[in-house]
Design an enzyme around this catalytic site. Structure first.
Site, PDB file in Angstrom:
ATOM      1  N   HIS A 277       2.913  13.510 -15.204  1.00 55.56           N
ATOM      2  CA  HIS A 277       1.498  13.286 -15.505  1.00 55.56           C
ATOM      3  C   HIS A 277       1.285  13.005 -16.991  1.00 55.56           C
ATOM      4  O   HIS A 277       0.490  12.147 -17.370  1.00 55.56           O
ATOM      5  CB  HIS A 277       0.697  14.515 -15.054  1.00 55.56           C
ATOM      6  CG  HIS A 277      -0.714  14.522 -15.533  1.00 55.56           C
ATOM      7  ND1 HIS A 277      -1.131  15.290 -16.598  1.00 55.56           N
ATOM      8  CD2 HIS A 277      -1.808  13.835 -15.112  1.00 55.56           C
ATOM      9  CE1 HIS A 277      -2.425  15.079 -16.801  1.00 55.56           C
ATOM     10  NE2 HIS A 277      -2.864  14.206 -15.913  1.00 55.56           N
TER      11      HIS A 277
ATOM     12  N   GLU B 214       2.088   9.552 -17.706  1.00 56.01           N
ATOM     13  CA  GLU B 214       1.000   8.676 -17.227  1.00 56.01           C
ATOM     14  C   GLU B 214      -0.040   8.487 -18.339  1.00 56.01           C
ATOM     15  O   GLU B 214      -0.500   7.377 -18.606  1.00 56.01           O
ATOM     16  CB  GLU B 214       0.368   9.281 -15.969  1.00 56.01           C
ATOM     17  CG  GLU B 214      -0.808   8.493 -15.417  1.00 56.01           C
ATOM     18  CD  GLU B 214      -1.958   9.395 -15.030  1.00 56.01           C
ATOM     19  OE1 GLU B 214      -3.039   9.291 -15.656  1.00 56.01           O
ATOM     20  OE2 GLU B 214      -1.792  10.219 -14.101  1.00 56.01           O
ATOM     21  N   HIS B 215      -0.397   9.587 -19.010  1.00 56.47           N
ATOM     22  CA  HIS B 215      -1.342   9.481 -20.137  1.00 56.47           C
ATOM     23  C   HIS B 215      -0.769   8.609 -21.261  1.00 56.47           C
ATOM     24  O   HIS B 215      -1.467   7.767 -21.832  1.00 56.47           O
ATOM     25  CB  HIS B 215      -1.636  10.876 -20.708  1.00 56.47           C
ATOM     26  CG  HIS B 215      -2.700  11.624 -19.970  1.00 56.47           C
ATOM     27  ND1 HIS B 215      -3.823  12.104 -20.588  1.00 56.47           N
ATOM     28  CD2 HIS B 215      -2.811  11.970 -18.663  1.00 56.47           C
ATOM     29  CE1 HIS B 215      -4.586  12.732 -19.706  1.00 56.47           C
ATOM     30  NE2 HIS B 215      -3.981  12.676 -18.526  1.00 56.47           N
TER      31      HIS B 215
ATOM     32  N   GLU C 160      -7.461  19.014 -20.167  1.00 53.67           N
ATOM     33  CA  GLU C 160      -7.609  18.591 -18.773  1.00 53.67           C
ATOM     34  C   GLU C 160      -7.239  19.733 -17.831  1.00 53.67           C
ATOM     35  O   GLU C 160      -7.920  19.998 -16.838  1.00 53.67           O
ATOM     36  CB  GLU C 160      -6.728  17.359 -18.487  1.00 53.67           C
ATOM     37  CG  GLU C 160      -6.875  16.837 -17.054  1.00 53.67           C
ATOM     38  CD  GLU C 160      -6.000  15.630 -16.755  1.00 53.67           C
ATOM     39  OE1 GLU C 160      -5.290  15.162 -17.666  1.00 53.67           O
ATOM     40  OE2 GLU C 160      -6.035  15.156 -15.601  1.00 53.67           O
TER      41      GLU C 160
END
Lengths: 447, 435
Positions: A68, A71-72, A148
């Site tokens: 993840h 992904e950022h 997040e």
């Protein structure tokens, strides 16, 4: 006998399906990139997606959250683009872009006017192999991801509870780790972790390109060859073998108490078979089982038995099945009790409904109605080409094929009550389940 | 090299036009609707709005419209809740009834094959809801459960606190779902009255898209809506803005504070609406590259997401924003928002920002019209905003016409850093209520 109840509608739906068959084609480039093209010419729009066969369940131990986090970081720069320029360029074309990560896949997409497809391919191909980022990019973005995590998980007791339950559901498989990662491990993720993961997994031989919308498949092939064709495949792409579950022999139970809980509930999650390529029958039966037990908030068996009647015991009662996974699916039940009904009574009532279902089987009328709805779903879903693109991407990254996706509506329609009962008897095994109680701080257990 | 290519494309790329043919339909009985006919898929998406919504609740019956809307599908005509759901599912139709501050929204999707039966069923829900005693208790329990959850959700607490401070006793100042006490006190008569007040023909807006002709739609609308009362309850009065600049802290145990901020906004029919819209897009449009996203997230990592928006409602205009940030950093984030407000109010925006944003807004607009569901929804929204039927072909020109001077003028008029109020729910470090 089953067919008689709703014959006119059911017959019509079956007949109409072939005429609506979606125009989907697929091919593969020599470097291993798989390409799926879904044509929909109703609006001059295209969705361009690249799916990688890598997700949170493929992370090296101790580095949860790296899929993840990467992904950022993919929105930072490349050798040709400055940080942030990718999204800025998409927006300058009037398009939107974003990305998402799951246990089995990571996907990037843009939605633009159909005549901008070539530029999207050029940029997405560029960042498949040529990502660049500074230490500063990594430090700042790690803070964003920690925020997040605070927002999605730590601020919401229901999410913490789900995360804990999921961790308990898997004894060995990495499906038990959260996609976003454990906080103490996110805090340690660095630039080298990201690059090492990127270099291994981000390559044409580990990717699926899905293009959906107002496009001509021959044109898509030409553009894909021009932009993705020259990319080198990853030489050290590991086989996708994750640690598998041993036989689960012992039921797990947990409670989670938090002063922020307003509405206690009980939930149970069983390990269940996932959709298998060429053998989706069991998953189809489980899909219908979930609908029968807890699909509709009014007419499902759990809703009827627990939310209606002389003494309703539940505010909500649900069942669900998730079969879209590479290694293992799950089947869940949950009951939110009405005030005054303790969680043990709610759980007993939930189990009583399941036990009765296992004895009596599905109501024929319910069964037929659910099939009609699933058939119509197929028509309604064609109104949303984005949704179709996601369906193919998710399937192809979890071990299914284009043919499996096309066959799925028919497989669903072929399910018999006997199939559902066989699937139910297999899945409802408490030794392979986690039961959790989410409780208020002052909640008293009556055990 | 990449940059040059991009630039060339911007120069040559004329945005595609929103190429939808909207028909203005009037039923034999006089009900107006907008229609986009599309026979590709054998179903129709129908969107209905009843203006008024939860703001029509009379004093002492807060939550009546909300509970009423939740009961429309829970028994109607000769069908109880179970019977209704079975009939609907057997037709593979779907209906939803969503109450909001200014409207009750009805969305329906039905197959061409059994359209008449589906419409008859929807008519029952709209015209002849039963409000059975057991259904009332069941749905009341669901509403109360939701209210209990909201009371412990920092984001919901922030929203509710802001509304209370901004609008006081006006319906805009409280949650349309009601309070636990007001919902417990609602009687069947309150629901019957709410139904009579909120679902009437004098406040109706209709749009359809899909597999249906104008003639069939006209017939359908008379059957569906013709038996509703001609007139409903009077609309609420204007909501006066009562909150000044400053910070309100609501103590709540959570690692990350949730923030809602804003001040007064601008009317949808104000001549400066488009410059204001473009300005907000640049300041806090919620995409990567907006000033707030750049300063608070990209440069400093203080939040996962931050955005602002214009909310021209029926009885008040707002410019609002929200974000969440750790207790230790939320004070810094609040200061950055204030500073960005000051900067934009004083200096406006740059020519590059304006051009990039116009290109985005004009390019992305036609992409919204991609399916029966989205089209029907956009069309009914246009009618609620009193926009002309040719708006989809003129809208981009209005965006294009916005100049740097327009934005600067409107920024000075609209953005009031000293009037910004922040409601912060959490345990923020170094922030305290000051008004």
């Amino acid at each position: 006998m089953l067919r008689r109840l709703a014959l006119p509608a059911a017959t019509w739906l079956m007949l109409s399906l072939p005429a609506l068959a979606e125009t989907v084609s697929d091919f593969r480039l020599p470097n291993g990139l798989e390409v799926v093209v879904i044509e929909d010419h109703r609006a001059p729009v295209v969705t361009h997606m690249v799916w990688y066969r890598v997700g949170a369940a493929d992370e090296p131990p101790g580095h949860s959250g790296i899929a993840h986090f990467l992904e950022h970081l993919m929105f930072k720069g490349t050798d040709e683009l400055a940080a942030g320029e990718f999204s800025a360029t998409v927006e300058a074309q009037g398009g939107d872009d974003n990305a998402f990560t799951s246990w089995d896949y990571t996907a990037y997409f843009q939605r633009v006017a159909a005549d901008r497809l070539d530029l999207m391919m050029k940029m997405e191909a560029d960042r498949m192999r040529d990502l660049e980022m500074t230490e500063e990019d990594v430090r700042t973005e790690r803070q964003v991801v920690l925020e997040e995590r605070s927002q999605r998980i730590d601020s919401d007791p229901g999410s913490i509870f789900s995360e804990q339950s999921r961790a308990a559901a898997y004894l060995n498989h990495p499906y038990g780790i959260p996609i976003i990662g454990w906080r103490h491990e996110i805090e340690q993720l660095d630039r080298e972790d990201a690059f090492s993961f990127y270099r291994t997994y981000y390559a044409p031989n580990n990717a699926i390109l899905v293009v959906a919308g107002d496009v001509d498949p021959a044109e898509v092939r030409r553009m894909a060859e021009a932009h993705y064709g020259p990319l080198q495949p990853s030489a050290n792409l590991p086989e996708r073998l994750r640690p598998q579950e041993p036989p689960q022999l012992s039921e797990r139970r947990l409670t989670f108490t938090d002063p922020r809980v307003a509405q206690p509930y009980v939930s149970r999650s069983y390990l269940a078979p996932a959709r298998q390529s060429g053998a989706q029958e069991k998953a189809a039966a489980l899909t219908i089982l979930a609908e029968l037990l807890g699909g509709s908030p009014t007419t499902s068996l759990l809703a009827r038995e627990l939310q209606f009647g002389e003494r309703p015991r539940a505010v909500w009662a649900q069942a669900w099945y998730n079969g879209g996974a590479l290694d293992s699916g799950s089947f869940g039940l949950a009951v939110v009790p009405v005030p005054g009904v303790p969680l043990d009574e709610a759980e007993e009532a939930m189990d009583a409904v399941v036990a009765r279902f296992l004895e009596e089987g599905p109501d024929p009328e319910d069964f037929e109605r659910i099939k009609i709805q699933l058939g119509a779903q197929d028509i309604y879903s064609r109104d949303n080409v984005d949704g179709l693109a996601r369906r193919y991407g998710a399937a192809l990254t979890t071990g299914l094929t284009v043919e499996d996706v096309k066959a799925w509506p028919d497989v669903l329609q072929a399910v018999t009550p006997e199939d559902v009962m066989a699937a139910a008897r297999e899945v409802f095994d408490r030794r392979r389940a986690v039961t959790g109680w989410l409780m208020q701080a002052d909640e008293e257990t009556s055990q | 090299m990449m940059l040059r290519l991009t630039f060339a494309l911007i120069l040559f790329a004329l945005p595609v036009r929103a190429d939808v043919q909207i028909q203005d339909v009037t039923s034999p009985g006089g009900i107006h609707a907008w229609l986009v006919e599309s026979h590709d898929l054998p179903f129709t998406a129908l969107e209905i709005r009843f203006r008024g919504g939860t703001s029509l609740d009379p004093e002492g019956a807060r939550g009546a419209v909300n509970l009423m809307a939740g009961l429309l599908e829970e028994g109607a005509g000769d069908l109880d809740a179970q019977g209704f759901a079975r009939a609907r599912d057997g037709l593979a139709a779907s209906f939803s009834f969503r109450p909001s501050t200014d409207a009750v929204a009805v969305s329906a999707r039905f197959l061409t094959e059994n359209r008449d039966e589906a419409v008859d069923l929807l008519r029952l829900a709209l015209v002849e809801p039963r409000f059975d005693a057991d259904a009332i208790e069941r749905v009341r329990g669901q509403v109360l459960s939701g209210l209990a959850s909201d009371a412990k959700d920092p984001t919901r607490i922030a929203g509710r606190t802001f509304d209370e401070k901004a609008f006081g006793a006006h319906p805009y100042g409280s949650d349309g779902s009601g309070t636990p006490d007001s919902v417990r006190a609602l009687m069947r008569d309150d629901l019957v009255a709410a139904h009579r007040a909120a679902l009437a023909r004098d406040r109706i807006y209709v749009a359809a898209a899909g597999d249906i002709t104008a003639e069939d739609l006209g017939t359908l609308l008379d059957r569906l809506l013709g038996d509703l009362p001609a007139e409903g309850a009077p609309m609420p009065s204007r909501a006066e803005w009562r909150i000044g600049g400053g910070v309100t802290v609501v103590e709540f145990p959570t690692p990350q504070a949730s923030v809602r901020f804003g001040h007064e906004g601008i009317k949808r029919d104000d001549p400066d609406f488009f410059p204001a819209y473009v300005l907000n897009e640049i300041l806090g449009g919620g995409r990567f590259g907006s000033r707030l996203m750049t300063e608070v997230r990209e440069k400093r990592g203080l939040t996962y997401g931050i955005g602002s928006y214009l909310a021209p409602m029926d009885h008040a205009e707002l410019m609002m924003g929200h974000f969440a940030s750790s207790n230790a950093t939320v004070g810094q984030a609040v200061e950055i928002v204030r500073e960005e407000w000051r900067r934009a109010a004083a200096e406006g925006v740059t020519a590059e920002e304006l051009e990039a944003t116009k290109t985005y807004l004009t390019g992305s607009y036609p992409l919204r019209f991609d399916g029966n569901g989205p089209i029907a929804s956009i069309l009914v929204g246009m009618q609620m905003e009193d926009l002309p039927i040719d708006y989809p072909v003129t809208r981009n020109a209005k965006v294009e016409a916005v100049t740097l001077e327009d934005v600067k003028r409107v920024a000075a008029r609209l953005l009031k850093p000293e009037a910004l109020h922040f409601v912060v729910v959490g345990e923020p470090e170094g922030l305290a209520s000051d008004g």
